[in-house]
Design an enzyme around this catalytic site. Structure first.
Site, PDB file in Angstrom:
ATOM      1  N   HIS A   3       0.828  -1.208   0.000  1.00 32.68           N
ATOM      2  CA  HIS A   3       0.000   0.000   0.000  1.00 32.68           C
ATOM      3  C   HIS A   3       0.859   1.253   0.000  1.00 32.68           C
ATOM      4  O   HIS A   3       2.039   1.241   0.378  1.00 32.68           O
ATOM      5  CB  HIS A   3      -0.919   0.002   1.225  1.00 32.68           C
ATOM      6  CG  HIS A   3      -0.159  -0.038   2.522  1.00 32.68           C
ATOM      7  ND1 HIS A   3       0.422   1.074   3.094  1.00 32.68           N
ATOM      8  CD2 HIS A   3       0.138  -1.079   3.349  1.00 32.68           C
ATOM      9  CE1 HIS A   3       1.025   0.739   4.215  1.00 32.68           C
ATOM     10  NE2 HIS A   3       0.872  -0.567   4.391  1.00 32.68           N
ATOM     11  N   GLU A  76      -2.134  -7.173   7.424  1.00 29.96           N
ATOM     12  CA  GLU A  76      -0.821  -7.249   8.056  1.00 29.96           C
ATOM     13  C   GLU A  76      -0.901  -8.130   9.305  1.00 29.96           C
ATOM     14  O   GLU A  76      -1.992  -8.402   9.823  1.00 29.96           O
ATOM     15  CB  GLU A  76      -0.361  -5.825   8.430  1.00 29.96           C
ATOM     16  CG  GLU A  76       1.035  -5.723   9.010  1.00 29.96           C
ATOM     17  CD  GLU A  76       2.115  -6.270   8.090  1.00 29.96           C
ATOM     18  OE1 GLU A  76       2.227  -7.518   7.985  1.00 29.96           O
ATOM     19  OE2 GLU A  76       2.856  -5.464   7.497  1.00 29.96           O
TER      20      GLU A  76
END
Length: 204
Positions: A3, A76
Site C-alpha cells: 500500500h 498485516e
C-alpha cells in the site's frame, strides 16, 4: 503491491492491524502506481481490507479498470501490544523484547501478537488459494510489507519469522510467478514509478 504511505508510516508508528488511512503522499504514490500498470490486462485485483490497502487498491483499480475484492486474509500481522506505538515507545515499555528484536527480528517476540507460525500459515493459505483460483493471467494484490516478506520467504523456501532480508517500500511492486508448479520471484521492491523512495523502520 505494498500500500501507499499511510499517516502512521509518515509518523513511524507501528500499525499492524490498526487502520489509519493513506496520507496525501500515499494517495499520490497509489495514483502513480496505477498509471504504471494502466493498459495492462489483469484478471483480478485483491486487497487487504484495511484502509491503507483498500484506498490504494481503489486508486489502482480505477487506473487498470478492475474492481478490487477485499480479503481479510491479506491483512498485516497482528502486533498485539505494540500496535499504535512508535519505536522509541517500545524501547521504554518493552526493553527486553525490543532489545531482542533489534538483534534479530522475530514476530514471536511481540507481546500478545499473532506470532510467526499463525501469520505464515495465513499468508500461505491465501497465496495458495489465489494461485488455485487463477491458473492463467496476471493478478494484482494490494497488501502489506509483512505479508510480502512472508510471500517471498515462501517462494524461496525459507520460514519468515520476522527477519527482513527484503526491502519493501510503500507502493512498491513485487512479482511472484508460478511456473510448472514452482514459485519464481521475478522482481522485488520495484519503485520505478515513484519519484523517490522512503526509508526507516516500518511495520505494516
Amino acid at each position: 503491491m505494498r500500500h501507499g504511505q499511510s499517516t502512521w508510516n509518515h509518523e513511524h508508528r507501528i500499525q499492524g492491524q490498526l487502520d489509519p488511512p493513506l496520507s496525501d503522499e500515499g494517495r499520490r504514490q497509489a495514483v502513480n502506481l496505477g498509471r504504471r500498470l494502466a493498459g495492462r490486462p489483469f484478471v483480478a485485483l485483491y486487497s487487504s481490507d484495511l484502509k491503507r490497502a483498500a484506498e490504494t487498491s481503489r486508486l489502482v483499480g480505477e487506473a487498470v479498470g478492475v474492481e478490487p475484492r477485499p480479503m481479510a486474509g491479506l491483512r498485516e500481522i497482528y502486533l498485539g501490544e505494540w500496535e499504535g506505538l512508535q519505536t522509541e515507545d517500545l524501547a521504554i515499555r518493552f526493553p527486553e523484547a525490543w532489545a531482542s528484536w533489534t538483534e534479530e527480528p522475530n514476530w514471536d517476540l511481540v507481546p500478545g501478537g499473532e506470532g510467526s507460525a499463525a501469520f505464515e500459515r495465513r499468508v500461505i493459505e491465501v497465496l495458495d488459494a489465489l494461485f488455485a483460483r487463477h491458473q492463467e493471467g496476471d493478478v494484482l494484490v494490494v497488501t502489506h510489507g509483512g505479508v510480502i516478506q512472508i510471500a517471498l520467504h515462501h517462494a524461496v523456501g525459507r520460514p519468515g519469522r520476522g527477519i527482513f532480508p527484503f526491502r519493501i517500500q510503500n507502493a512498491s511492486l513485487t512479482v511472484i510467478e508460478k511456473r510448472n508448479g514452482r514459485l519464481v520471484v521475478s522482481g522485488v521492491n520495484d519503485i520505478g514509478h515513484l519519484e523517490a523512495g522512503s526509508g526507516g523502520l516500518e511495520i505494516g
